[in-house]
Design a protein around this motif. Structure first.
Motif, PDB file in Angstrom:
ATOM      1  N   VAL A  50     -35.721 -12.442 -34.120  1.00 25.55           N
ATOM      2  CA  VAL A  50     -35.121 -12.383 -35.452  1.00 25.55           C
ATOM      3  C   VAL A  50     -33.912 -11.460 -35.366  1.00 25.55           C
ATOM      4  N   TYR A  51     -32.763 -11.947 -35.854  1.00 20.13           N
ATOM      5  CA  TYR A  51     -31.532 -11.164 -35.735  1.00 20.13           C
ATOM      6  C   TYR A  51     -30.599 -11.466 -36.900  1.00 20.13           C
ATOM      7  N   ASP A  52     -29.661 -10.528 -37.139  1.00 17.41           N
ATOM      8  CA  ASP A  52     -28.657 -10.704 -38.188  1.00 17.41           C
ATOM      9  C   ASP A  52     -27.496 -11.524 -37.649  1.00 17.41           C
ATOM     10  N   GLU A  53     -27.048 -12.486 -38.454  1.00 18.76           N
ATOM     11  CA  GLU A  53     -25.839 -13.253 -38.141  1.00 18.76           C
ATOM     12  C   GLU A  53     -24.663 -12.513 -38.767  1.00 18.76           C
ATOM     13  N   THR A  54     -23.557 -12.447 -38.044  1.00 18.58           N
ATOM     14  CA  THR A  54     -22.358 -11.814 -38.584  1.00 18.58           C
ATOM     15  C   THR A  54     -21.171 -12.760 -38.433  1.00 18.58           C
ATOM     16  N   SER A  55     -20.179 -12.550 -39.271  1.00 18.43           N
ATOM     17  CA  SER A  55     -18.948 -13.332 -39.165  1.00 18.43           C
ATOM     18  C   SER A  55     -18.100 -12.740 -38.045  1.00 18.43           C
ATOM     19  N   GLY A  56     -16.995 -13.381 -37.742  1.00 18.89           N
ATOM     20  CA  GLY A  56     -16.086 -12.874 -36.718  1.00 18.89           C
ATOM     21  C   GLY A  56     -15.583 -11.476 -37.026  1.00 18.89           C
ATOM     22  N   SER A  57     -15.543 -11.123 -38.317  1.00 20.96           N
ATOM     23  CA  SER A  57     -15.066  -9.796 -38.715  1.00 20.96           C
ATOM     24  C   SER A  57     -16.185  -8.760 -38.713  1.00 20.96           C
ATOM     25  N   GLY A  58     -17.428  -9.200 -38.421  1.00 22.27           N
ATOM     26  CA  GLY A  58     -18.547  -8.267 -38.370  1.00 22.27           C
ATOM     27  C   GLY A  58     -19.347  -8.178 -39.659  1.00 22.27           C
ATOM     28  N   ARG A  59     -18.962  -8.928 -40.687  1.00 20.66           N
ATOM     29  CA  ARG A  59     -19.679  -8.918 -41.961  1.00 20.66           C
ATOM     30  C   ARG A  59     -20.977  -9.712 -41.822  1.00 20.66           C
ATOM     31  N   LYS A  60     -22.100  -9.133 -42.308  1.00 19.55           N
ATOM     32  CA  LYS A  60     -23.391  -9.819 -42.239  1.00 19.55           C
ATOM     33  C   LYS A  60     -23.367 -11.043 -43.148  1.00 19.55           C
ATOM     34  N   ILE A  61     -23.750 -12.207 -42.581  1.00 21.44           N
ATOM     35  CA  ILE A  61     -23.738 -13.435 -43.370  1.00 21.44           C
ATOM     36  C   ILE A  61     -25.115 -14.086 -43.462  1.00 21.44           C
ATOM     37  N   GLY A  62     -26.123 -13.474 -42.849  1.00 24.26           N
ATOM     38  CA  GLY A  62     -27.467 -14.032 -42.953  1.00 24.26           C
ATOM     39  C   GLY A  62     -28.365 -13.591 -41.821  1.00 24.26           C
ATOM     40  N   LYS A  63     -29.593 -14.095 -41.857  1.00 27.27           N
ATOM     41  CA  LYS A  63     -30.586 -13.818 -40.816  1.00 27.27           C
ATOM     42  C   LYS A  63     -30.883 -15.109 -40.078  1.00 27.27           C
ATOM     43  N   SER A  64     -31.134 -14.972 -38.790  1.00 26.59           N
ATOM     44  CA  SER A  64     -31.512 -16.127 -37.985  1.00 26.59           C
ATOM     45  C   SER A  64     -32.795 -15.827 -37.238  1.00 26.59           C
ATOM     46  N   LYS A  65     -33.503 -16.906 -36.911  1.00 26.95           N
ATOM     47  CA  LYS A  65     -34.754 -16.771 -36.174  1.00 26.95           C
ATOM     48  C   LYS A  65     -34.805 -17.869 -35.124  1.00 26.95           C
ATOM     49  N   ILE A  66     -35.206 -17.486 -33.916  1.00 27.44           N
ATOM     50  CA  ILE A  66     -35.447 -18.447 -32.841  1.00 27.44           C
ATOM     51  C   ILE A  66     -36.935 -18.403 -32.546  1.00 27.44           C
ATOM     52  N   LYS A  67     -37.549 -19.585 -32.461  1.00 28.41           N
ATOM     53  CA  LYS A  67     -38.971 -19.670 -32.129  1.00 28.41           C
ATOM     54  C   LYS A  67     -39.116 -20.571 -30.910  1.00 28.41           C
ATOM     55  N   ILE A  68     -39.785 -20.057 -29.877  1.00 26.07           N
ATOM     56  CA  ILE A  68     -40.026 -20.825 -28.655  1.00 26.07           C
ATOM     57  C   ILE A  68     -41.522 -21.078 -28.548  1.00 26.07           C
ATOM     58  N   THR A  69     -41.882 -22.356 -28.471  1.00 25.74           N
ATOM     59  CA  THR A  69     -43.274 -22.763 -28.354  1.00 25.74           C
ATOM     60  C   THR A  69     -43.463 -23.420 -26.992  1.00 25.74           C
ATOM     61  N   GLY A  70     -44.179 -22.753 -26.104  1.00 22.15           N
ATOM     62  CA  GLY A  70     -44.402 -23.300 -24.766  1.00 22.15           C
ATOM     63  C   GLY A  70     -43.095 -23.528 -24.041  1.00 22.15           C
ATOM     64  N   ASP A  71     -43.026 -24.627 -23.287  1.00 22.50           N
ATOM     65  CA  ASP A  71     -41.796 -24.936 -22.549  1.00 22.50           C
ATOM     66  C   ASP A  71     -41.169 -26.248 -23.021  1.00 22.50           C
ATOM     67  N   ARG A  72     -41.568 -26.719 -24.231  1.00 16.86           N
ATOM     68  CA  ARG A  72     -41.054 -27.997 -24.723  1.00 16.86           C
ATOM     69  C   ARG A  72     -40.375 -27.931 -26.086  1.00 16.86           C
ATOM     70  N   ILE A  73     -40.573 -26.832 -26.849  1.00 23.03           N
ATOM     71  CA  ILE A  73     -40.047 -26.792 -28.217  1.00 23.03           C
ATOM     72  C   ILE A  73     -39.313 -25.475 -28.465  1.00 23.03           C
ATOM     73  N   VAL A  74     -38.098 -25.586 -29.030  1.00 19.94           N
ATOM     74  CA  VAL A  74     -37.319 -24.425 -29.461  1.00 19.94           C
ATOM     75  C   VAL A  74     -36.767 -24.747 -30.844  1.00 19.94           C
ATOM     76  N   GLU A  75     -36.915 -23.797 -31.771  1.00 22.35           N
ATOM     77  CA  GLU A  75     -36.363 -23.948 -33.115  1.00 22.35           C
ATOM     78  C   GLU A  75     -35.393 -22.804 -33.375  1.00 22.35           C
ATOM     79  N   ILE A  76     -34.252 -23.128 -33.981  1.00 25.41           N
ATOM     80  CA  ILE A  76     -33.278 -22.122 -34.398  1.00 25.41           C
ATOM     81  C   ILE A  76     -33.086 -22.309 -35.897  1.00 25.41           C
ATOM     82  N   MET A  77     -33.452 -21.279 -36.677  1.00 24.53           N
ATOM     83  CA  MET A  77     -33.380 -21.363 -38.132  1.00 24.53           C
ATOM     84  C   MET A  77     -32.404 -20.317 -38.653  1.00 24.53           C
TER      85      MET A  77
END
Length: 173
Positions: A50-77
């Motif tokens: 879980v990490y903060d997304e920032t714009s090119g200028s460094g302004r926070k624009i949201g949160k992102s989450k990556i979930k890895i399930t085993g070796d077959r599924i990856v989700e980026i939200m």
């Protein structure tokens, strides 16, 4: 798994735009790199970043989450100004929608490969996929994710790895 909760997360992405004849132009390849602090969780056999997304200028624009399930599924939200998610499952096609300040963006994702390597204090993942719009291929893409526990050498290690990954992606075309 001994990875700390506070980690460094490096993401390198490369996109090769498809021409009308289905060919790719190497000189039109677009690369994106990101290095950020993130929180790591391991729950029910899944790895979460879980990490903060920032714009090119460094302004926070949201949160992102990556979930890895085993070796077959990856989700980026993503949540924030741009909301949506990418769902990658090896050898599967999925449809997704992103909410942007300018409206919705619908596209398909055909996952051609996923490789995940989980080590004691780092996780490496590579996702290869084709983006489609209106059932037409738009771009071949590759995303490499490197997460590691913070430490004296980790920041330098991630920077070096990202540079190598970028060079590998350019050579792979």
């Amino acid at each position: 798994m001994i990875m700390d909760r506070e980690i460094l997360l490096g993401i390198t992405g490369m996109q090769w735009e498809m021409m009308d004849d289905g060919e790719q132009k190497a000189e039109d390849a677009e690369a994106v790199e990101m290095l950020t602090s993130a929180d790591y969780f391991f729950k029910n056999g899944k790895h979460y970043f879980v990490y903060d997304e920032t714009s090119g200028s460094g302004r926070k624009i949201g949160k992102s989450k990556i979930k890895i399930t085993g070796d077959r599924i990856v989700e980026i939200m993503k949540a924030g100004e741009m909301r949506g998610g990418l769902f990658f499952e090896k050898d599967k096609r999925t449809l997704t929608c992103y909410e942007t300040p300018y409206g919705q963006l619908h596209f398909g994702v055909w996952t051609t490969g996923i490789d995940v390597d989980v080590k004691e204090d780092e996780i490496l993942a590579e996702i290869r996929y084709r983006m489609e719009m209106e059932d037409k291929p738009m771009a071949d893409c590759c995303v490499k994710i490197h997460a590691c526990s913070k430490g004296e050498k980790s920041a330098q290690m991630v920077r070096e790895l990202m540079e190598h990954q970028k060079q590998d992606l350019i050579k792979a075309e």
